[in-house]
Design a protein around this motif. Structure first.
Motif, PDB file in Angstrom:
ATOM      1  N   ARG A 219       0.939  -1.071   0.069  1.00 11.11           N
ATOM      2  CA  ARG A 219       0.004   0.025  -0.152  1.00 11.11           C
ATOM      3  C   ARG A 219       0.928   1.355  -0.103  1.00 11.11           C
ATOM      4  O   ARG A 219       0.377   2.267  -0.799  1.00 11.11           O
ATOM      5  N   ALA A 220       1.909   1.338   0.792  1.00  9.53           N
ATOM      6  CA  ALA A 220       2.871   2.500   0.958  1.00  9.53           C
ATOM      7  C   ALA A 220       3.530   2.725  -0.419  1.00  9.53           C
ATOM      8  O   ALA A 220       3.868   3.388  -0.702  1.00  9.53           O
ATOM      9  N   LEU A 221       4.132   1.491  -0.941  1.00 12.99           N
ATOM     10  CA  LEU A 221       4.872   1.558  -1.949  1.00 12.99           C
ATOM     11  C   LEU A 221       3.982   2.127  -3.083  1.00 12.99           C
ATOM     12  O   LEU A 221       4.562   2.796  -4.086  1.00 12.99           O
ATOM     13  N   ARG A 222       2.775   1.593  -3.554  1.00 13.10           N
ATOM     14  CA  ARG A 222       2.124   2.098  -4.411  1.00 13.10           C
ATOM     15  C   ARG A 222       1.802   3.779  -4.366  1.00 13.10           C
ATOM     16  O   ARG A 222       1.747   4.498  -5.270  1.00 13.10           O
ATOM     17  N   ALA A 223       1.678   4.059  -2.926  1.00 14.20           N
ATOM     18  CA  ALA A 223       1.448   5.439  -2.764  1.00 14.20           C
ATOM     19  C   ALA A 223       2.544   6.138  -3.338  1.00 14.20           C
ATOM     20  O   ALA A 223       2.610   7.353  -3.998  1.00 14.20           O
ATOM     21  N   ILE A 224       3.819   5.699  -2.952  1.00 14.47           N
ATOM     22  CA  ILE A 224       5.162   6.401  -3.280  1.00 14.47           C
ATOM     23  C   ILE A 224       5.235   6.440  -5.007  1.00 14.47           C
ATOM     24  O   ILE A 224       5.529   7.379  -5.564  1.00 14.47           O
ATOM     25  N   LYS A 225       4.753   5.218  -5.472  1.00 11.87           N
ATOM     26  CA  LYS A 225       4.576   5.317  -7.043  1.00 11.87           C
ATOM     27  C   LYS A 225       3.849   6.180  -7.652  1.00 11.87           C
ATOM     28  O   LYS A 225       4.215   6.762  -8.635  1.00 11.87           O
ATOM     29  N   ALA A 226       2.900   6.200  -7.157  1.00 10.15           N
ATOM     30  CA  ALA A 226       1.749   7.124  -7.546  1.00 10.15           C
ATOM     31  C   ALA A 226       2.012   8.671  -7.485  1.00 10.15           C
ATOM     32  O   ALA A 226       2.033   9.557  -8.569  1.00 10.15           O
TER      33      ALA A 226
END
Length: 150
Positions: A24-31
């Motif tokens: 969840r956190a990594l996808r937020a960073i990628k976004a």
């Protein structure tokens, strides 16, 4: 390796490990990276300073949400924010502790020749430039206020 490549590799590892919180956190960073790269006036690539600034912004958002959720006794939501914050902080440069920050601010005050709280703007300008990515603005501000009011 760029931050984006590190994030992509970490996403793959988190998927294999079935770690929902990390994912969840990594996808937020990628976004956030994709938004920054495609923003108007953006060059398509992010500098290290821009990456660091973006990560700090994400971490600050999580900290603010965490405080609000704790005040409202929403430990379920606070736990999610805390998990995401831990992941984001892994990609941030090492933050200065209070003692190191105090030494750095004292040095900046001496450089700028500040003597009173009226000089706070001058000191904060220099401090935020020199300590960008290494310390939170609130912490810098608190120490500058304390040292200038002595």
């Amino acid at each position: 390796m760029s931050l984006e490549q590190n994030i992509n590799a970490a996403i793959k590892a988190a998927m294999l490990a079935k770690s929902e919180a990390e994912l969840r956190a990594l996808r937020a960073i990628k976004a956030a990276i994709l938004l920054a790269k495609t923003a108007e006036g953006g060059s398509g690539e992010l500098t290290e300073a821009e990456e660091s600034k973006m990560l700090q912004k994400l971490a600050k958002q999580r900290k603010d949400s965490l405080d609000i959720f704790r005040q409202q006794n929403r430990e379920d939501l606070a736990k999610k924010e805390e998990e995401e914050l831990e992941v984001i902080e892994r990609f941030l440069p090492k933050q200065l502790d209070e003692k190191e920050l105090r030494v750095a601010v004292t040095h900046i005050i001496a450089e700028t020749g500040a003597t009173s709280p009226a000089d706070m703007g001058k000191v904060m300008g220099a401090a935020t430039k020199q300590l960008a990515g290494k310390a939170d603005g609130k912490a810098i501000s608190a120490i500058v206020k304390e040292l200038l009011s002595k």
